[in-house]
Design a protein around this motif. Structure first.
Motif, PDB file in Angstrom:
ATOM      1  N   UNK A 176       0.838  -1.091   0.099  1.00 32.74           N
ATOM      2  CA  UNK A 176      -0.005   0.150   0.078  1.00 32.74           C
ATOM      3  C   UNK A 176       0.934   1.251   0.137  1.00 32.74           C
ATOM      4  N   UNK A 177       1.901   1.282   0.888  1.00 30.97           N
ATOM      5  CA  UNK A 177       2.849   2.422   0.778  1.00 30.97           C
ATOM      6  C   UNK A 177       3.404   2.637  -0.479  1.00 30.97           C
ATOM      7  N   UNK A 178       3.836   1.537  -1.103  1.00 35.15           N
ATOM      8  CA  UNK A 178       4.346   1.534  -2.271  1.00 35.15           C
ATOM      9  C   UNK A 178       3.644   2.328  -3.537  1.00 35.15           C
ATOM     10  N   UNK A 237      -5.027  -3.936  -8.538  1.00 36.13           N
ATOM     11  CA  UNK A 237      -3.886  -3.167  -8.872  1.00 36.13           C
ATOM     12  C   UNK A 237      -2.878  -3.930  -9.750  1.00 36.13           C
ATOM     13  N   UNK A 238      -3.001  -5.553  -9.808  1.00 38.73           N
ATOM     14  CA  UNK A 238      -2.447  -6.169 -10.820  1.00 38.73           C
ATOM     15  C   UNK A 238      -2.359  -5.786 -12.212  1.00 38.73           C
ATOM     16  N   UNK A 239      -3.390  -5.576 -12.851  1.00 41.43           N
ATOM     17  CA  UNK A 239      -3.482  -4.933 -13.992  1.00 41.43           C
ATOM     18  C   UNK A 239      -2.669  -3.797 -14.321  1.00 41.43           C
ATOM     19  N   UNK A 250       8.408  -4.453 -11.436  1.00 39.31           N
ATOM     20  CA  UNK A 250       6.941  -4.794 -11.573  1.00 39.31           C
ATOM     21  C   UNK A 250       6.544  -6.139 -11.675  1.00 39.31           C
ATOM     22  N   UNK A 251       7.329  -7.036 -12.070  1.00 42.10           N
ATOM     23  CA  UNK A 251       6.884  -8.500 -11.958  1.00 42.10           C
ATOM     24  C   UNK A 251       6.653  -8.880 -10.489  1.00 42.10           C
ATOM     25  N   UNK A 252       7.955  -8.669  -9.920  1.00 38.03           N
ATOM     26  CA  UNK A 252       8.093  -9.074  -8.462  1.00 38.03           C
ATOM     27  C   UNK A 252       6.836  -8.187  -7.621  1.00 38.03           C
ATOM     28  N   UNK A 253       6.414  -7.174  -7.929  1.00 39.69           N
ATOM     29  CA  UNK A 253       5.531  -6.410  -7.224  1.00 39.69           C
ATOM     30  C   UNK A 253       3.990  -7.049  -7.384  1.00 39.69           C
ATOM     31  N   UNK A 254       4.094  -7.524  -8.675  1.00 37.82           N
ATOM     32  CA  UNK A 254       2.687  -8.106  -9.009  1.00 37.82           C
ATOM     33  C   UNK A 254       2.637  -9.424  -8.312  1.00 37.82           C
ATOM     34  N   UNK A 255       3.443 -10.255  -8.179  1.00 34.20           N
ATOM     35  CA  UNK A 255       3.561 -11.315  -7.366  1.00 34.20           C
ATOM     36  C   UNK A 255       3.410 -11.126  -5.773  1.00 34.20           C
ATOM     37  N   UNK A 256       3.887 -10.097  -5.333  1.00 37.02           N
ATOM     38  CA  UNK A 256       3.462  -9.491  -3.976  1.00 37.02           C
ATOM     39  C   UNK A 256       2.091  -9.366  -3.918  1.00 37.02           C
ATOM     40  N   UNK A 257       1.444  -8.696  -4.712  1.00 38.02           N
ATOM     41  CA  UNK A 257      -0.102  -8.462  -4.736  1.00 38.02           C
ATOM     42  C   UNK A 257      -0.769  -9.633  -4.850  1.00 38.02           C
ATOM     43  N   UNK A 258      -0.394 -10.625  -5.686  1.00 42.54           N
ATOM     44  CA  UNK A 258      -1.023 -11.879  -5.557  1.00 42.54           C
ATOM     45  C   UNK A 258      -0.730 -12.644  -4.509  1.00 42.54           C
ATOM     46  N   UNK A 259       0.192 -12.497  -3.796  1.00 45.42           N
ATOM     47  CA  UNK A 259       0.355 -13.168  -2.549  1.00 45.42           C
ATOM     48  C   UNK A 259      -0.369 -12.716  -1.208  1.00 45.42           C
ATOM     49  N   UNK A 260      -0.549 -11.460  -1.346  1.00 46.39           N
ATOM     50  CA  UNK A 260      -1.593 -10.570  -0.420  1.00 46.39           C
ATOM     51  C   UNK A 260      -2.814 -10.888  -0.564  1.00 46.39           C
TER      52      UNK A 260
END
Length: 140
Positions: free
Chosen positions: A19-21, A79-81, A108-118
């Motif tokens: 969220x902060x990012x 936020x993934x898209x 951005x790919x790593x950030x996407x994975x973080x969103x999916x994990x969350x």
């Protein structure tokens, strides 16, 4: 094995950090590049200017939802898209490594994975809207 004593706090740490990012990126678009400047950049990529304003809104609202733990699973998936869009329109052509000129798609790919994990973990501890049907964490 997932430790049920610490897993909710790990989910919270991930949720709040993501969220902060997003709020930081929205802040950059609003106060440094300006919304009009961001819209111009989107147009230079061949994208509609309105998409810049939608992106800023999603980053602000999604970032706040993640930080506060309000519908955070949905916010993460919404936020993934946005991040996949950055890979497709900007970072993909720069190669994999984010240190490449133009910033590659690694971050951005790593950030996407973080969103999916969350999204899979759920709100975690200290959420304003915790998931009420959460079952005990299975021993994996």
């Amino acid at each position: 094995m997932i430790d049920p004593r610490t897993a909710p706090f790990a989910a919270t740490l991930l949720r709040v950090t993501l969220g902060l990012l997003f709020l930081t990126h929205a802040w950059l678009k609003i106060f440094v590049f300006t919304p009009a400047g961001t819209a111009g950049y989107f147009q230079s990529l061949g994208l509609p200017a309105a998409l810049a304003y939608l992106t800023i809104a999603l980053e602000v609202l999604g970032g706040l939802a993640l930080i506060l733990g309000i519908y955070s699973r949905i916010a993460a998936l919404v936020l993934v898209p946005v991040l996949i869009g950055t890979i497709v329109t900007v970072h993909g052509a720069a190669g994999f490594f984010f240190s490449n000129e133009g910033g590659g798609w690694e971050y951005p790919a790593f950030w996407t994975i973080g969103l999916l994990v969350s999204a899979m973990l759920g709100e975690g501890a200290y959420a304003l809207r915790p998931h009420t049907n959460q079952k005990a964490v299975p021993n994996v």
